[in-house]
Design a protein around this motif. Structure first.
Motif, PDB file in Angstrom:
ATOM      1  N   GLY A 293       0.789  -1.229   0.000  1.00 41.63           N
ATOM      2  CA  GLY A 293       0.000   0.000   0.000  1.00 41.63           C
ATOM      3  C   GLY A 293       0.815   1.270   0.000  1.00 41.63           C
ATOM      4  N   HIS A 294       2.142   1.155   0.043  1.00 43.27           N
ATOM      5  CA  HIS A 294       2.995   2.340   0.057  1.00 43.27           C
ATOM      6  C   HIS A 294       3.474   2.680  -1.347  1.00 43.27           C
ATOM      7  CE1 HIS A 294       2.933   2.565   4.341  1.00 43.27           C
ATOM      8  NE2 HIS A 294       3.527   1.386   4.512  1.00 43.27           N
ATOM      9  N   VAL A 295       3.658   3.977  -1.588  1.00 44.63           N
ATOM     10  CA  VAL A 295       4.075   4.427  -2.910  1.00 44.63           C
ATOM     11  C   VAL A 295       5.521   4.003  -3.175  1.00 44.63           C
ATOM     12  CG1 VAL A 295       4.844   6.712  -2.089  1.00 44.63           C
ATOM     13  CG2 VAL A 295       4.155   6.407  -4.478  1.00 44.63           C
ATOM     14  N   VAL A 296       5.781   3.583  -4.403  1.00 45.83           N
ATOM     15  CA  VAL A 296       7.126   3.208  -4.834  1.00 45.83           C
ATOM     16  C   VAL A 296       7.741   4.320  -5.676  1.00 45.83           C
ATOM     17  CG1 VAL A 296       8.528   1.482  -6.014  1.00 45.83           C
ATOM     18  CG2 VAL A 296       6.412   0.785  -4.842  1.00 45.83           C
ATOM     19  N   GLY A 297       6.924   4.914  -6.549  1.00 45.10           N
ATOM     20  CA  GLY A 297       7.456   5.983  -7.381  1.00 45.10           C
ATOM     21  C   GLY A 297       6.438   6.460  -8.394  1.00 45.10           C
ATOM     22  N   LEU A 298       6.904   7.323  -9.276  1.00 49.07           N
ATOM     23  CA  LEU A 298       6.094   7.865 -10.359  1.00 49.07           C
ATOM     24  C   LEU A 298       6.634   7.356 -11.690  1.00 49.07           C
ATOM     25  CD1 LEU A 298       5.948  11.629  -9.257  1.00 49.07           C
ATOM     26  CD2 LEU A 298       4.381   9.785  -8.607  1.00 49.07           C
ATOM     27  N   VAL A 299       5.731   7.031 -12.604  1.00 50.25           N
ATOM     28  CA  VAL A 299       6.136   6.577 -13.938  1.00 50.25           C
ATOM     29  C   VAL A 299       5.322   7.317 -14.982  1.00 50.25           C
ATOM     30  CG1 VAL A 299       6.772   4.265 -13.119  1.00 50.25           C
ATOM     31  CG2 VAL A 299       4.452   4.679 -13.996  1.00 50.25           C
ATOM     32  N   ALA A 300       5.819   7.315 -16.199  1.00 51.87           N
ATOM     33  CA  ALA A 300       5.082   7.861 -17.338  1.00 51.87           C
ATOM     34  C   ALA A 300       5.430   7.033 -18.563  1.00 51.87           C
ATOM     35  CB  ALA A 300       5.439   9.324 -17.568  1.00 51.87           C
ATOM     36  N   ASP A 301       4.429   6.753 -19.387  1.00 52.82           N
ATOM     37  CA  ASP A 301       4.657   5.962 -20.596  1.00 52.82           C
ATOM     38  C   ASP A 301       5.559   6.708 -21.568  1.00 52.82           C
ATOM     39  OD1 ASP A 301       3.072   4.014 -19.587  1.00 52.82           O
ATOM     40  OD2 ASP A 301       1.515   4.119 -21.143  1.00 52.82           O
ATOM     41  N   ASP A 302       6.541   5.992 -22.078  1.00 52.96           N
ATOM     42  CA  ASP A 302       7.479   6.567 -23.045  1.00 52.96           C
ATOM     43  C   ASP A 302       8.137   5.426 -23.807  1.00 52.96           C
ATOM     44  OD1 ASP A 302       9.164   8.432 -24.378  1.00 52.96           O
ATOM     45  OD2 ASP A 302      10.750   8.051 -22.924  1.00 52.96           O
ATOM     46  N   ARG A 303       8.052   5.461 -25.120  1.00 52.29           N
ATOM     47  CA  ARG A 303       8.673   4.449 -25.974  1.00 52.29           C
ATOM     48  C   ARG A 303       8.251   3.031 -25.589  1.00 52.29           C
ATOM     49  NH1 ARG A 303      14.581   5.784 -24.909  1.00 52.29           N
ATOM     50  NH2 ARG A 303      13.635   6.703 -23.041  1.00 52.29           N
ATOM     51  N   GLY A 304       6.963   2.857 -25.363  1.00 56.05           N
ATOM     52  CA  GLY A 304       6.411   1.535 -25.147  1.00 56.05           C
ATOM     53  C   GLY A 304       6.565   0.960 -23.758  1.00 56.05           C
ATOM     54  N   ALA A 305       7.011   1.768 -22.789  1.00 52.90           N
ATOM     55  CA  ALA A 305       7.156   1.282 -21.419  1.00 52.90           C
ATOM     56  C   ALA A 305       6.805   2.398 -20.444  1.00 52.90           C
ATOM     57  CB  ALA A 305       8.585   0.800 -21.165  1.00 52.90           C
ATOM     58  N   ALA A 306       6.471   2.009 -19.209  1.00 51.18           N
ATOM     59  CA  ALA A 306       6.230   2.977 -18.135  1.00 51.18           C
ATOM     60  C   ALA A 306       7.571   3.230 -17.454  1.00 51.18           C
ATOM     61  CB  ALA A 306       5.207   2.437 -17.148  1.00 51.18           C
ATOM     62  N   ARG A 307       8.187   4.327 -17.809  1.00 51.32           N
ATOM     63  CA  ARG A 307       9.547   4.608 -17.331  1.00 51.32           C
ATOM     64  C   ARG A 307       9.519   5.451 -16.067  1.00 51.32           C
ATOM     65  NH1 ARG A 307      12.831   2.665 -21.135  1.00 51.32           N
ATOM     66  NH2 ARG A 307      11.876   2.309 -23.181  1.00 51.32           N
ATOM     67  N   PRO A 308      10.495   5.210 -15.168  1.00 53.69           N
ATOM     68  CA  PRO A 308      10.513   5.956 -13.897  1.00 53.69           C
ATOM     69  C   PRO A 308      10.679   7.462 -14.114  1.00 53.69           C
ATOM     70  CG  PRO A 308      11.993   4.052 -13.822  1.00 53.69           C
ATOM     71  CD  PRO A 308      11.574   4.220 -15.248  1.00 53.69           C
ATOM     72  N   VAL A 309       9.812   8.212 -13.477  1.00 52.41           N
ATOM     73  CA  VAL A 309       9.946   9.664 -13.418  1.00 52.41           C
ATOM     74  C   VAL A 309      10.608  10.054 -12.104  1.00 52.41           C
ATOM     75  CG1 VAL A 309       8.645  11.833 -13.298  1.00 52.41           C
ATOM     76  CG2 VAL A 309       7.942  10.047 -14.896  1.00 52.41           C
ATOM     77  N   LEU A 310      10.234   9.354 -11.048  1.00 51.69           N
ATOM     78  CA  LEU A 310      10.796   9.611  -9.713  1.00 51.69           C
ATOM     79  C   LEU A 310      10.620   8.357  -8.875  1.00 51.69           C
ATOM     80  CD1 LEU A 310      11.902  11.661  -7.580  1.00 51.69           C
ATOM     81  CD2 LEU A 310       9.510  12.191  -7.045  1.00 51.69           C
ATOM     82  N   VAL A 311      11.709   7.871  -8.312  1.00 51.37           N
ATOM     83  CA  VAL A 311      11.658   6.722  -7.393  1.00 51.37           C
ATOM     84  C   VAL A 311      11.619   7.257  -5.974  1.00 51.37           C
ATOM     85  CG1 VAL A 311      12.856   4.673  -6.546  1.00 51.37           C
ATOM     86  CG2 VAL A 311      12.862   5.196  -9.000  1.00 51.37           C
ATOM     87  N   LEU A 312      10.560   6.893  -5.235  1.00 47.67           N
ATOM     88  CA  LEU A 312      10.363   7.410  -3.877  1.00 47.67           C
ATOM     89  C   LEU A 312      10.661   6.385  -2.810  1.00 47.67           C
ATOM     90  CD1 LEU A 312       7.083   9.355  -4.658  1.00 47.67           C
ATOM     91  CD2 LEU A 312       9.265  10.378  -3.970  1.00 47.67           C
ATOM     92  N   ALA A 313      10.700   5.106  -3.183  1.00 44.14           N
ATOM     93  CA  ALA A 313      11.018   4.033  -2.226  1.00 44.14           C
ATOM     94  C   ALA A 313      12.305   3.363  -2.694  1.00 44.14           C
ATOM     95  CB  ALA A 313       9.888   3.033  -2.149  1.00 44.14           C
ATOM     96  N   PRO A 314      13.443   3.721  -2.135  1.00 46.93           N
ATOM     97  CA  PRO A 314      14.707   3.130  -2.580  1.00 46.93           C
ATOM     98  C   PRO A 314      14.687   1.613  -2.441  1.00 46.93           C
ATOM     99  CG  PRO A 314      15.088   4.990  -1.120  1.00 46.93           C
ATOM    100  CD  PRO A 314      13.630   4.679  -1.050  1.00 46.93           C
ATOM    101  N   ALA A 315      15.447   0.943  -3.272  1.00 45.80           N
ATOM    102  CA  ALA A 315      15.532  -0.508  -3.233  1.00 45.80           C
ATOM    103  C   ALA A 315      15.972  -0.966  -1.849  1.00 45.80           C
ATOM    104  CB  ALA A 315      16.547  -1.000  -4.273  1.00 45.80           C
ATOM    105  N   GLY A 316      15.311  -2.005  -1.360  1.00 39.74           N
ATOM    106  CA  GLY A 316      15.660  -2.566  -0.056  1.00 39.74           C
ATOM    107  C   GLY A 316      14.826  -2.029   1.080  1.00 39.74           C
ATOM    108  N   THR A 317      13.907  -1.055   0.778  1.00 41.68           N
ATOM    109  CA  THR A 317      13.060  -0.540   1.848  1.00 41.68           C
ATOM    110  C   THR A 317      11.684  -1.142   1.746  1.00 41.68           C
ATOM    111  OG1 THR A 317      12.328   1.316   0.500  1.00 41.68           O
ATOM    112  CG2 THR A 317      14.301   1.644   1.826  1.00 41.68           C
TER     113      THR A 317
END
Length: 317
Positions: A293-317
């Protein structure tokens, strides 16, 4: 014995844990700059990591959105491109700042004969997609310096007209004050629209001059006065609880500002590592939430994929 090693040990200040990330929506008081509010908020929430999304004139009151801790990274991605204001326009006198804080230009003109039909016609001409010349005391940069800095230094400031959208310009009430005609108005507009310039242009169009005497922002993007608290309220919370509470934690802030996409464990881990996801199939920025239920980040579609705009939950958290 004297020296650094002698005497009683120095009393150490108790260090508070940093606050959780999120948004603080403040009902800004008149006379405060946005920077003043940020400085006060840093003390009230107990961290230096506070920033604001956009500015609000010192004379204005109302909604000012602040980011706290990790949510400061969110501020530049919030869709704050539409705003709502309540304002009072005084017809019968122009000022050099287009508001009540400026010096009068010329003498007052009797505006009591300006009828409702003339006002309605003038307002209609300033509604919709229009070209607007910003106020000379705006924060727009001219050759590297803010326009208001040049204007207050006595320099002549000329700004080019720019396209803005005034979606709604309603006169809520009108009254006579001496030789003046005061209008209480509601304005829905795009970011970059100057309500002071609307007051100036309405008065000029009616041939009597005009300026703004009061301005209150009631909404910016999805955030309204319902989210906002006064500095006095926040100070009371800080005194009672040791720290003022946020208006929205990071999860609620993203859920309020962006469409939601729920991710499974594998997708959440991929995004946390900065890897793209399968395309969302919708335009614009989307908030991605993990299985917890916690936010991981923001994405936006670009070139056929949802690419990261901003990662808010660093890996491992």
């Amino acid at each position: 014995m004297s020296g650094r090693g002698g005497g009683a040990p120095r009393e150490r200040r108790e260090r508070r844990e940093p606050p959780p990330p999120g948004l603080l929506v403040v009902d800004k008081p008149a006379g405060w700059t946005s920077h003043d509010v940020v400085g006060r908020a840093r003390r009230l929430v107990g961290t230096r990591k506070v920033g604001h999304a956009g500015t609000l004139d010192p004379m204005a009151t109302g909604v000012l959105v602040l980011g706290v801790e990790r949510a400061t990274k969110l501020l530049g991605h919030l869709a704050l491109d539409t705003k709502t204001y309540l304002a009072t326009i005084r017809l019968g006198l122009a000022t050099d700042t287009d508001d009540a804080e400026g010096e009068p230009i010329g003498h007052p003109v009797d505006a009591t004969g300006i009828g409702d039909d003339a006002v309605a016609e003038g307002v209609a001409a300033l509604t919709g997609e229009i070209q607007q010349v910003p106020s000379s005391v705006s924060a727009i940069k001219v050759d590297g310096r803010r326009a208001y800095e040049r204007a207050r230094a006595g320099e002549e400031v000329r700004l080019d007209a720019r396209p803005v959208t005034v979606g709604r310009f309603d006169v809520l009430a009108a009254r006579t004050e001496g030789p003046f005609r005061d209008l209480d108005v509601l304005v829905d507009c795009s970011s970059g629209t100057y309500v002071r310039a609307l007051a100036r242009d309405l008065g000029a169009g009616l041939g009597v001059g005009g300026h703004l005497t009061a301005l209150r922002r009631t909404r910016v993007g999805p955030f309204t006065l319902a989210h906002a608290r006064t500095l006095e309220t926040l100070a009371g919370e800080e005194e009672q609880q040791g720290r003022a509470a946020l208006s929205l934690d990071l999860d609620a802030a993203v859920a309020t500002a962006f469409p939601r996409r729920d991710a499974d464990t594998e997708e959440a881990a991929s995004l946390a590592h900065g890897r793209p996801l399968a395309a969302a199939g919708r335009p614009g920025t989307v908030g991605v939430f993990g299985p917890d239920g916690h936010v991981v980040g923001l994405v936006a579609d670009d070139r056929g994929a949802a690419r990261p705009v901003l990662v808010l939950a660093p890996a491992g958290t």
